[in-house]
Design a protein around this motif. Structure first.
Motif, PDB file in Angstrom:
ATOM      1  N   ASN A 173       2.301  12.834  -7.064  1.00 17.97           N
ATOM      2  CA  ASN A 173       1.590  12.968  -5.789  1.00 17.97           C
ATOM      3  C   ASN A 173       0.995  11.662  -5.296  1.00 17.97           C
ATOM      4  N   ASP A 174       1.307  10.541  -5.954  1.00 18.43           N
ATOM      5  CA  ASP A 174       0.640   9.288  -5.627  1.00 18.43           C
ATOM      6  C   ASP A 174       1.657   8.194  -5.337  1.00 18.43           C
ATOM      7  N   PRO A 175       1.958   7.929  -4.056  1.00 18.84           N
ATOM      8  CA  PRO A 175       2.919   6.876  -3.739  1.00 18.84           C
ATOM      9  C   PRO A 175       2.361   5.473  -3.935  1.00 18.84           C
ATOM     10  N   CYS A 176       1.078   5.361  -4.275  1.00 12.70           N
ATOM     11  CA  CYS A 176       0.464   4.048  -4.470  1.00 12.70           C
ATOM     12  C   CYS A 176       0.356   3.679  -5.941  1.00 12.70           C
ATOM     13  N   LEU A 177       1.034   4.408  -6.803  1.00 14.30           N
ATOM     14  CA  LEU A 177       0.975   4.134  -8.229  1.00 14.30           C
ATOM     15  C   LEU A 177       2.146   3.227  -8.614  1.00 14.30           C
ATOM     16  N   SER A 178       1.863   2.197  -9.394  1.00 14.85           N
ATOM     17  CA  SER A 178       2.899   1.302  -9.891  1.00 14.85           C
ATOM     18  C   SER A 178       2.830   1.289 -11.410  1.00 14.85           C
ATOM     19  N   CYS A 179       3.954   1.614 -12.061  1.00 15.90           N
ATOM     20  CA  CYS A 179       3.998   1.723 -13.515  1.00 15.90           C
ATOM     21  C   CYS A 179       5.152   0.885 -14.059  1.00 15.90           C
ATOM     22  N   THR A 180       5.123   0.681 -15.352  1.00 16.07           N
ATOM     23  CA  THR A 180       6.219   0.026 -16.049  1.00 16.07           C
ATOM     24  C   THR A 180       7.023   1.076 -16.806  1.00 16.07           C
ATOM     25  N   CYS A 181       8.338   0.999 -16.719  1.00 12.91           N
ATOM     26  CA  CYS A 181       9.206   1.937 -17.423  1.00 12.91           C
ATOM     27  C   CYS A 181       9.362   1.484 -18.877  1.00 12.91           C
ATOM     28  N   HIS A 182       8.963   2.355 -19.812  1.00 10.69           N
ATOM     29  CA  HIS A 182       9.069   2.035 -21.232  1.00 10.69           C
ATOM     30  C   HIS A 182       9.541   3.283 -21.980  1.00 10.69           C
ATOM     31  N   ASN A 183      10.725   3.205 -22.576  1.00  6.20           N
ATOM     32  CA  ASN A 183      11.301   4.326 -23.327  1.00  6.20           C
ATOM     33  C   ASN A 183      11.351   5.613 -22.500  1.00  6.20           C
ATOM     34  N   GLY A 184      11.690   5.474 -21.238  1.00  3.06           N
ATOM     35  CA  GLY A 184      11.813   6.645 -20.373  1.00  3.06           C
ATOM     36  C   GLY A 184      10.503   7.218 -19.890  1.00  3.06           C
ATOM     37  N   GLU A 185       9.403   6.518 -20.114  1.00  2.00           N
ATOM     38  CA  GLU A 185       8.088   7.006 -19.707  1.00  2.00           C
ATOM     39  C   GLU A 185       7.393   5.955 -18.848  1.00  2.00           C
ATOM     40  N   PRO A 186       6.588   6.399 -17.849  1.00  2.00           N
ATOM     41  CA  PRO A 186       5.783   5.438 -17.088  1.00  2.00           C
ATOM     42  C   PRO A 186       4.536   5.038 -17.880  1.00  2.00           C
ATOM     43  N   GLU A 187       4.347   3.749 -18.050  1.00  2.00           N
ATOM     44  CA  GLU A 187       3.193   3.252 -18.785  1.00  2.00           C
ATOM     45  C   GLU A 187       2.522   2.118 -18.005  1.00  2.00           C
ATOM     46  N   MET A 188       1.279   1.808 -18.420  1.00  2.00           N
ATOM     47  CA  MET A 188       0.498   0.725 -17.809  1.00  2.00           C
ATOM     48  C   MET A 188       0.473   0.864 -16.289  1.00  2.00           C
ATOM     49  N   CYS A 189       0.048   2.023 -15.821  1.00  2.00           N
ATOM     50  CA  CYS A 189       0.070   2.315 -14.385  1.00  2.00           C
ATOM     51  C   CYS A 189      -1.169   1.732 -13.687  1.00  2.00           C
ATOM     52  N   VAL A 190      -0.956   1.212 -12.509  1.00  2.00           N
ATOM     53  CA  VAL A 190      -2.031   0.662 -11.678  1.00  2.00           C
ATOM     54  C   VAL A 190      -1.919   1.314 -10.307  1.00  2.00           C
ATOM     55  N   ALA A 191      -3.067   1.713  -9.749  1.00  2.00           N
ATOM     56  CA  ALA A 191      -3.071   2.369  -8.442  1.00  2.00           C
ATOM     57  C   ALA A 191      -3.662   1.462  -7.385  1.00  2.00           C
ATOM     58  N   ALA A 192      -3.028   1.441  -6.214  1.00  2.00           N
ATOM     59  CA  ALA A 192      -3.614   0.783  -5.050  1.00  2.00           C
ATOM     60  C   ALA A 192      -4.479   1.802  -4.320  1.00  2.00           C
ATOM     61  N   LEU A 193      -5.649   1.382  -3.867  1.00  2.00           N
ATOM     62  CA  LEU A 193      -6.565   2.275  -3.173  1.00  2.00           C
ATOM     63  C   LEU A 193      -6.511   1.981  -1.680  1.00  2.00           C
ATOM     64  N   CYS A 194      -6.286   3.000  -0.893  1.00  2.00           N
ATOM     65  CA  CYS A 194      -6.099   2.829   0.552  1.00  2.00           C
ATOM     66  C   CYS A 194      -7.333   3.305   1.308  1.00  2.00           C
ATOM     67  N   GLU A 195      -7.753   2.522   2.278  1.00  2.00           N
ATOM     68  CA  GLU A 195      -8.807   2.956   3.182  1.00  2.00           C
ATOM     69  C   GLU A 195      -8.148   3.625   4.387  1.00  2.00           C
ATOM     70  N   ARG A 196      -8.878   4.541   4.979  1.00  2.00           N
ATOM     71  CA  ARG A 196      -8.328   5.233   6.149  1.00  2.00           C
ATOM     72  C   ARG A 196      -8.079   4.235   7.260  1.00  2.00           C
ATOM     73  N   PRO A 197      -7.145   4.529   8.175  1.00  2.00           N
ATOM     74  CA  PRO A 197      -6.862   3.594   9.271  1.00  2.00           C
ATOM     75  C   PRO A 197      -8.057   3.465  10.199  1.00  2.00           C
ATOM     76  N   GLN A 198      -8.315   2.259  10.625  1.00  2.00           N
ATOM     77  CA  GLN A 198      -9.456   1.991  11.501  1.00  2.00           C
ATOM     78  C   GLN A 198      -9.162   2.485  12.922  1.00  2.00           C
ATOM     79  N   GLY A 199     -10.178   3.032  13.555  1.00  2.00           N
ATOM     80  CA  GLY A 199     -10.046   3.434  14.953  1.00  2.00           C
ATOM     81  C   GLY A 199      -9.178   4.657  15.162  1.00  2.00           C
ATOM     82  N   CYS A 200      -9.028   5.489  14.148  1.00  2.00           N
ATOM     83  CA  CYS A 200      -8.197   6.683  14.257  1.00  2.00           C
ATOM     84  C   CYS A 200      -8.930   7.831  13.576  1.00  2.00           C
TER      85      CYS A 200
END
Length: 255
Positions: free
Chosen positions: A210-237
């Motif tokens: 459910n998180d398109p902002c997650l970046s992980c490393t593929c290791h033995n078929g599993e996502p590891e060392m995942c880092v998430a980008a945090l998004c602020e809502r769009p300004q003026g909308c």
């Protein structure tokens, strides 16, 4: 999961309006997809399985499995075979054999050593792999045999009816390798990104979830060392929609 909250207003000193933006907070993500679409995952062997319904002879089936980084399936334990037999492979409309009986090429060959009153021989693994692979019991011999053939190929027969499937009822056939049949491929589990692409070992990717902002490393078929980008809502909308497959991409819905 993430939660978006509207900006809140409060009165600061001197009557100034202070705007607070609540940004998204990364939460633990459960990854349920370890196989590409159309493949079935079995945790016991960390493998993916797929039945191909297009009828191919044994040698063409071998090549098809190799093109998807797999091989015709062999089995390491009874539990793995029971998993295969219990699956529904969406075969209702296919007509290679009787509707209630399904046969698949699998990764064994029967080598004939004696053609006297009865055929004598032994099973071998077609492509040498794990030393833990078990060999099938004595086969049923297919009807399309040739007297010139000294090597027959393995078909696993399972049943469509649920009660027969879940009781593990099955048979092993030694069949002419040039007959056409459905076949069962097996491959190691892999990393699958949010767009259903297969990811190679060591590469960064965004896993299915459910998180398109997650970046992980593929290791033995599993996502590891995942880092998430945090998004602020769009300004003026005030009203907007997030893109479920693109990180920090919004569509403004205001008039």
């Amino acid at each position: 999961g993430k939660e978006n909250m509207d900006s809140r207003h409060s009165r600061g000193r001197g009557g100034d309006t202070t705007r607070f933006h609540t940004v998204n907070v990364a939460q633990p993500v459960r990854f349920s997809r370890k196989c590409p679409t159309g493949w079935h995952h079995y945790e016991g062997t960390a493998s993916c399985y797929r039945v191909y319904l297009n009828g191919e002879n044994y040698w063409d089936a071998v090549q098809t499995c190799q093109r998807v980084n797999g091989s015709l399936a062999t089995f390491t334990a009874d539990q793995e075979l029971r998993f295969i037999l219990a699956q529904e492979w969406d075969l209702e409309e296919k007509t290679f054999v009787r509707k209630d009986q399904r046969r698949f090429w699998v990764g064994y060959q029967y080598v004939i050593t004696n053609r006297n009153h009865s055929l004598e021989g032994h099973w071998e693994v077609a492509y040498k792999g794990s030393s833990e692979v078990f060999l099938p019991p004595d086969p049923i011999f297919g009807s399309a045999m040739s007297e010139k053939e000294n090597v027959l190929c393995a078909q696993l027969q399972c049943f469509h009816f649920p009660t027969l499937r879940h009781h593990g009822l099955h048979s092993w056939y030694a069949e002419n390798c040039y007959e056409k049949s459905s076949f069962l491929c097996k491959r190691s589990q892999t990393c699958v990104d949010i767009k259903d692409n297969i990811v190679d070992e060591g590469y960064y990717f965004t896993p299915k979830g459910n998180d398109p902002c997650l970046s992980c490393t593929c290791h033995n078929g599993e996502p590891e060392m995942c880092v998430a980008a945090l998004c602020e809502r769009p300004q003026g909308c005030q009203q907007y929609r997030k893109d479920p497959k693109e990180c920090c991409k919004f569509t403004c819905l205001d008039p």
